[in-house]
Motif scaffolding. Structure first.
Motif, PDB file in Angstrom:
ATOM      1  N   THR A   1       4.771 -20.223  13.981  1.00 45.01           N
ATOM      2  CA  THR A   1       5.931 -20.171  14.876  1.00 45.01           C
ATOM      3  C   THR A   1       5.636 -19.389  16.139  1.00 45.01           C
ATOM      4  OG1 THR A   1       7.487 -20.346  13.028  1.00 45.01           O
ATOM      5  CG2 THR A   1       8.313 -19.347  15.050  1.00 45.01           C
ATOM      6  N   ASN A   2       5.984 -19.952  17.278  1.00 48.16           N
ATOM      7  CA  ASN A   2       5.925 -19.241  18.552  1.00 48.16           C
ATOM      8  C   ASN A   2       7.337 -18.914  19.008  1.00 48.16           C
ATOM      9  OD1 ASN A   2       6.101 -22.205  19.002  1.00 48.16           O
ATOM     10  ND2 ASN A   2       6.280 -21.617  21.152  1.00 48.16           N
ATOM     11  N   TYR A   3       7.497 -17.763  19.638  1.00 47.79           N
ATOM     12  CA  TYR A   3       8.813 -17.372  20.148  1.00 47.79           C
ATOM     13  C   TYR A   3       8.938 -17.631  21.651  1.00 47.79           C
ATOM     14  CZ  TYR A   3       6.383 -13.087  21.592  1.00 47.79           C
ATOM     15  OH  TYR A   3       5.510 -12.193  22.154  1.00 47.79           O
ATOM     16  N   HIS A   4       7.806 -17.930  22.294  1.00 48.74           N
ATOM     17  CA  HIS A   4       7.810 -18.255  23.722  1.00 48.74           C
ATOM     18  C   HIS A   4       6.877 -19.434  23.943  1.00 48.74           C
ATOM     19  CE1 HIS A   4       7.282 -17.888  28.086  1.00 48.74           C
ATOM     20  NE2 HIS A   4       8.411 -17.200  28.078  1.00 48.74           N
ATOM     21  N   VAL A   5       7.188 -20.238  24.946  1.00 45.84           N
ATOM     22  CA  VAL A   5       6.404 -21.433  25.232  1.00 45.84           C
ATOM     23  C   VAL A   5       4.936 -21.102  25.499  1.00 45.84           C
ATOM     24  CG1 VAL A   5       6.991 -21.388  27.689  1.00 45.84           C
ATOM     25  CG2 VAL A   5       6.372 -23.558  26.599  1.00 45.84           C
ATOM     26  N   ASP A   6       4.675 -19.905  26.012  1.00 46.64           N
ATOM     27  CA  ASP A   6       3.299 -19.517  26.326  1.00 46.64           C
ATOM     28  C   ASP A   6       2.460 -19.231  25.087  1.00 46.64           C
ATOM     29  OD1 ASP A   6       3.909 -19.743  28.998  1.00 46.64           O
ATOM     30  OD2 ASP A   6       4.264 -17.596  29.296  1.00 46.64           O
ATOM     31  N   GLY A   7       3.086 -19.193  23.910  1.00 47.71           N
ATOM     32  CA  GLY A   7       2.349 -18.875  22.698  1.00 47.71           C
ATOM     33  C   GLY A   7       1.540 -20.022  22.128  1.00 47.71           C
ATOM     34  N   ILE A   8       1.762 -21.234  22.625  1.00 47.93           N
ATOM     35  CA  ILE A   8       1.013 -22.399  22.146  1.00 47.93           C
ATOM     36  C   ILE A   8      -0.335 -22.466  22.863  1.00 47.93           C
ATOM     37  CG2 ILE A   8       0.987 -24.914  22.018  1.00 47.93           C
ATOM     38  CD1 ILE A   8       2.974 -23.749  20.135  1.00 47.93           C
ATOM     39  N   GLN A   9      -1.395 -22.694  22.102  1.00 51.41           N
ATOM     40  CA  GLN A   9      -2.718 -22.782  22.698  1.00 51.41           C
ATOM     41  C   GLN A   9      -2.854 -24.062  23.526  1.00 51.41           C
ATOM     42  OE1 GLN A   9      -6.093 -20.998  20.728  1.00 51.41           O
ATOM     43  NE2 GLN A   9      -5.054 -21.265  18.763  1.00 51.41           N
ATOM     44  N   PRO A  10      -3.591 -24.006  24.634  1.00 53.74           N
ATOM     45  CA  PRO A  10      -3.748 -25.176  25.510  1.00 53.74           C
ATOM     46  C   PRO A  10      -4.738 -26.188  24.924  1.00 53.74           C
ATOM     47  CG  PRO A  10      -5.015 -23.340  26.367  1.00 53.74           C
ATOM     48  CD  PRO A  10      -4.259 -22.809  25.179  1.00 53.74           C
ATOM     49  N   VAL A  11      -4.231 -27.004  24.005  1.00 51.34           N
ATOM     50  CA  VAL A  11      -5.073 -28.039  23.394  1.00 51.34           C
ATOM     51  C   VAL A  11      -4.457 -29.404  23.675  1.00 51.34           C
ATOM     52  CG1 VAL A  11      -5.930 -26.532  21.583  1.00 51.34           C
ATOM     53  CG2 VAL A  11      -3.854 -27.837  21.182  1.00 51.34           C
ATOM     54  N   GLU A  12      -5.302 -30.391  23.736  1.00 51.46           N
ATOM     55  CA  GLU A  12      -4.854 -31.764  23.974  1.00 51.46           C
ATOM     56  C   GLU A  12      -4.618 -32.429  22.619  1.00 51.46           C
ATOM     57  OE1 GLU A  12      -3.464 -34.674  26.336  1.00 51.46           O
ATOM     58  OE2 GLU A  12      -4.369 -32.835  27.084  1.00 51.46           O
ATOM     59  N   LEU A  13      -3.355 -32.772  22.343  1.00 49.56           N
ATOM     60  CA  LEU A  13      -3.016 -33.416  21.083  1.00 49.56           C
ATOM     61  C   LEU A  13      -3.201 -34.920  21.218  1.00 49.56           C
ATOM     62  CD1 LEU A  13       0.185 -31.376  20.128  1.00 49.56           C
ATOM     63  CD2 LEU A  13      -2.167 -31.051  19.337  1.00 49.56           C
ATOM     64  N   ASP A  14      -4.068 -35.470  20.412  1.00 52.15           N
ATOM     65  CA  ASP A  14      -4.425 -36.881  20.490  1.00 52.15           C
ATOM     66  C   ASP A  14      -3.430 -37.728  19.703  1.00 52.15           C
ATOM     67  OD1 ASP A  14      -5.593 -39.344  20.590  1.00 52.15           O
ATOM     68  OD2 ASP A  14      -7.295 -38.831  19.286  1.00 52.15           O
ATOM     69  N   PRO A  15      -2.665 -38.614  20.378  1.00 52.16           N
ATOM     70  CA  PRO A  15      -1.719 -39.478  19.668  1.00 52.16           C
ATOM     71  C   PRO A  15      -2.389 -40.371  18.628  1.00 52.16           C
ATOM     72  CG  PRO A  15      -1.291 -39.516  22.032  1.00 52.16           C
ATOM     73  CD  PRO A  15      -2.603 -38.810  21.834  1.00 52.16           C
ATOM     74  N   GLY A  16      -3.703 -40.578  18.750  1.00 53.48           N
ATOM     75  CA  GLY A  16      -4.412 -41.402  17.780  1.00 53.48           C
ATOM     76  C   GLY A  16      -4.992 -40.620  16.621  1.00 53.48           C
ATOM     77  N   SER A  17      -4.755 -39.313  16.583  1.00 50.00           N
ATOM     78  CA  SER A  17      -5.297 -38.471  15.522  1.00 50.00           C
ATOM     79  C   SER A  17      -4.604 -38.777  14.189  1.00 50.00           C
ATOM     80  CB  SER A  17      -5.117 -37.002  15.876  1.00 50.00           C
ATOM     81  OG  SER A  17      -3.741 -36.658  15.830  1.00 50.00           O
TER      82      SER A  17
ATOM     83  N   VAL B   1      -3.089 -36.804  12.192  1.00 49.77           N
ATOM     84  CA  VAL B   1      -1.799 -36.116  12.081  1.00 49.77           C
ATOM     85  C   VAL B   1      -0.705 -36.917  12.773  1.00 49.77           C
ATOM     86  CG1 VAL B   1      -0.513 -34.063  12.767  1.00 49.77           C
ATOM     87  CG2 VAL B   1      -2.821 -33.829  11.858  1.00 49.77           C
ATOM     88  N   PHE B   2      -0.973 -37.355  14.009  1.00 49.34           N
ATOM     89  CA  PHE B   2       0.026 -38.139  14.729  1.00 49.34           C
ATOM     90  C   PHE B   2       0.275 -39.479  14.046  1.00 49.34           C
ATOM     91  CE2 PHE B   2       1.870 -36.822  18.778  1.00 49.34           C
ATOM     92  CZ  PHE B   2       1.339 -35.546  18.900  1.00 49.34           C
ATOM     93  N   GLN B   3      -0.772 -40.073  13.513  1.00 47.93           N
ATOM     94  CA  GLN B   3      -0.601 -41.344  12.815  1.00 47.93           C
ATOM     95  C   GLN B   3       0.307 -41.183  11.595  1.00 47.93           C
ATOM     96  OE1 GLN B   3      -1.790 -44.482  13.711  1.00 47.93           O
ATOM     97  NE2 GLN B   3      -2.242 -43.422  15.630  1.00 47.93           N
ATOM     98  N   GLU B   4       0.126 -40.087  10.857  1.00 45.84           N
ATOM     99  CA  GLU B   4       0.955 -39.836   9.677  1.00 45.84           C
ATOM    100  C   GLU B   4       2.402 -39.542  10.071  1.00 45.84           C
ATOM    101  OE1 GLU B   4       2.524 -39.252   5.974  1.00 45.84           O
ATOM    102  OE2 GLU B   4       0.687 -40.283   6.601  1.00 45.84           O
ATOM    103  N   LEU B   5       2.584 -38.759  11.144  1.00 49.12           N
ATOM    104  CA  LEU B   5       3.936 -38.483  11.617  1.00 49.12           C
ATOM    105  C   LEU B   5       4.635 -39.772  12.042  1.00 49.12           C
ATOM    106  CD1 LEU B   5       3.309 -35.258  13.740  1.00 49.12           C
ATOM    107  CD2 LEU B   5       4.530 -35.397  11.564  1.00 49.12           C
ATOM    108  N   GLY B   6       3.899 -40.638  12.731  1.00 52.64           N
ATOM    109  CA  GLY B   6       4.480 -41.919  13.149  1.00 52.64           C
ATOM    110  C   GLY B   6       4.850 -42.795  11.973  1.00 52.64           C
ATOM    111  N   ARG B   7       3.979 -42.846  10.971  1.00 54.54           N
ATOM    112  CA  ARG B   7       4.268 -43.648   9.778  1.00 54.54           C
ATOM    113  C   ARG B   7       5.522 -43.129   9.077  1.00 54.54           C
ATOM    114  NH1 ARG B   7       4.246 -43.089   4.769  1.00 54.54           N
ATOM    115  NH2 ARG B   7       3.399 -40.979   4.889  1.00 54.54           N
ATOM    116  N   ALA B   8       5.628 -41.809   8.929  1.00 51.26           N
ATOM    117  CA  ALA B   8       6.793 -41.220   8.268  1.00 51.26           C
ATOM    118  C   ALA B   8       8.066 -41.497   9.059  1.00 51.26           C
ATOM    119  CB  ALA B   8       6.588 -39.716   8.104  1.00 51.26           C
ATOM    120  N   TYR B   9       7.965 -41.463  10.394  1.00 46.47           N
ATOM    121  CA  TYR B   9       9.132 -41.747  11.224  1.00 46.47           C
ATOM    122  C   TYR B   9       9.606 -43.186  11.022  1.00 46.47           C
ATOM    123  CZ  TYR B   9      12.108 -42.412  15.288  1.00 46.47           C
ATOM    124  OH  TYR B   9      13.178 -42.713  16.102  1.00 46.47           O
ATOM    125  N   VAL B  10       8.675 -44.123  11.082  1.00 47.53           N
ATOM    126  CA  VAL B  10       9.024 -45.545  10.948  1.00 47.53           C
ATOM    127  C   VAL B  10       9.652 -45.827   9.583  1.00 47.53           C
ATOM    128  CG1 VAL B  10       8.032 -47.859  10.781  1.00 47.53           C
ATOM    129  CG2 VAL B  10       7.318 -46.333  12.633  1.00 47.53           C
TER     130      VAL B  10
END
Length: 266
Positions: free
Chosen positions: A121-137, A139-148
């Motif tokens: 958990t972050n309490y401020h927006v600046d607490g998230i590390q500057p990483v590029e989240l790949d929509p094809g990863s 994790v994202f694929q599993e989140l998309g499947r669960a959403y659908v």
């Protein structure tokens, strides 16, 4: 009980495992749903607590609206679930966005928050590390499947939910350490040692809380509840069951806190 409940005028998916034990509200992460925590943490926690979980607007089985996502609105949803379903205060266990919501509930309605567990958990927006989240990863694929599988809005709405979620994490939250210092409840801060939330930020969250405890889990990422649910449950249960502040043989930070409290009481 599992089904749609009117929460602030919006049909909201709620699951209440029932029982006579003290209530515990699970708060899922962004782009996730209540099933994720019910499947991983639910079995261990429900042996000791009345576990309740719900899908926030635009997540899981709860339909979206035209409004943008904001943590303040999500906290209002949680407060309404506590009032309408739990019937009063509960322990709050939140992962990622769910942890932010737990902090906001504790600040806005301390009467409804017993103990808190905030995971990744972050309490401020600046607490998230500057990483590029790949929509094809994966994790994202599993989140998309669960959403659908769950969303009443259909698969075509996923892109809009992702847009809202990404916009939210780029602009919120904006709590300060002074805000956190107002939270008097015991709070267990948990993170993976390779978390999306920067470790110094996690430490600053812990240090700002008057009654905080900290656990950094080795070999874990931001997906800690999915990766090591038994480890996480093993941290949560003793924390929730403990009476009073921790008693240790060599207190340092807590010795200073105790001395400060004693000064204030004079």
């Amino acid at each position: 009980m599992a089904g749609l409940v009117d929460i602030d005028g919006h049909p909201t998916w709620v699951e209440d495992l029932g029982g006579g034990a003290a209530p515990l509200l699970l708060l899922h992460g962004g782009l996730s749903n209540s099933d994720a925590l019910l499947a991983t943490l639910g079995p261990g926690l429900s042996e000791h607590y009345r576990v309740i979980a719900f899908d926030r607007r635009g997540h899981g089985y709860t339909a979206d609206t035209a409004a943008e996502f904001h943590y303040a609105g999500m906290a209002r949803e949680a407060v309404s679930v506590l009032e309408k379903v739990a019937g009063g205060p509960a322990h709050l266990v939140g992962w990622s966005d769910g942890g932010i919501i737990a902090l906001l509930v504790a600040l806005q309605r301390p009467d409804l928050a017993a103990k808190l567990v905030v995971i990744g958990t972050n309490y401020h927006v600046d607490g998230i590390q500057p990483v590029e989240l790949d929509p094809g990863s994966p994790v994202f694929q599993e989140l998309g499947r669960a959403y659908v599988e769950r969303s009443p809005d259909g698969p075509g709405h996923l892109e809009e939910v992702i847009r809202k979620s990404m916009q939210l994490t780029r602009t919120e939250p904006s709590l300060t350490t002074e805000d956190l210092a107002r939270i008097q409840q015991p709070v267990l801060v948990v993170a993976g040692d390779d978390d999306l939330v920067a470790l110094p930020h996690t430490v600053s969250l812990y240090e700002a809380l008057p009654n905080g405890q900290l656990a950094v889990v080795p070999g874990a990422s931001h997906a800690l509840p999915l990766e090591q649910p038994a480890t996480l449950t093993g941290l949560i249960l003793p924390f929730l069951a403990a009476e009073g502040p921790p008693q240790t043989l060599m207190p340092i930070r807590r010795a200073r806190t105790t001395a400060t409290d004693a000064e204030k009481a004079r």
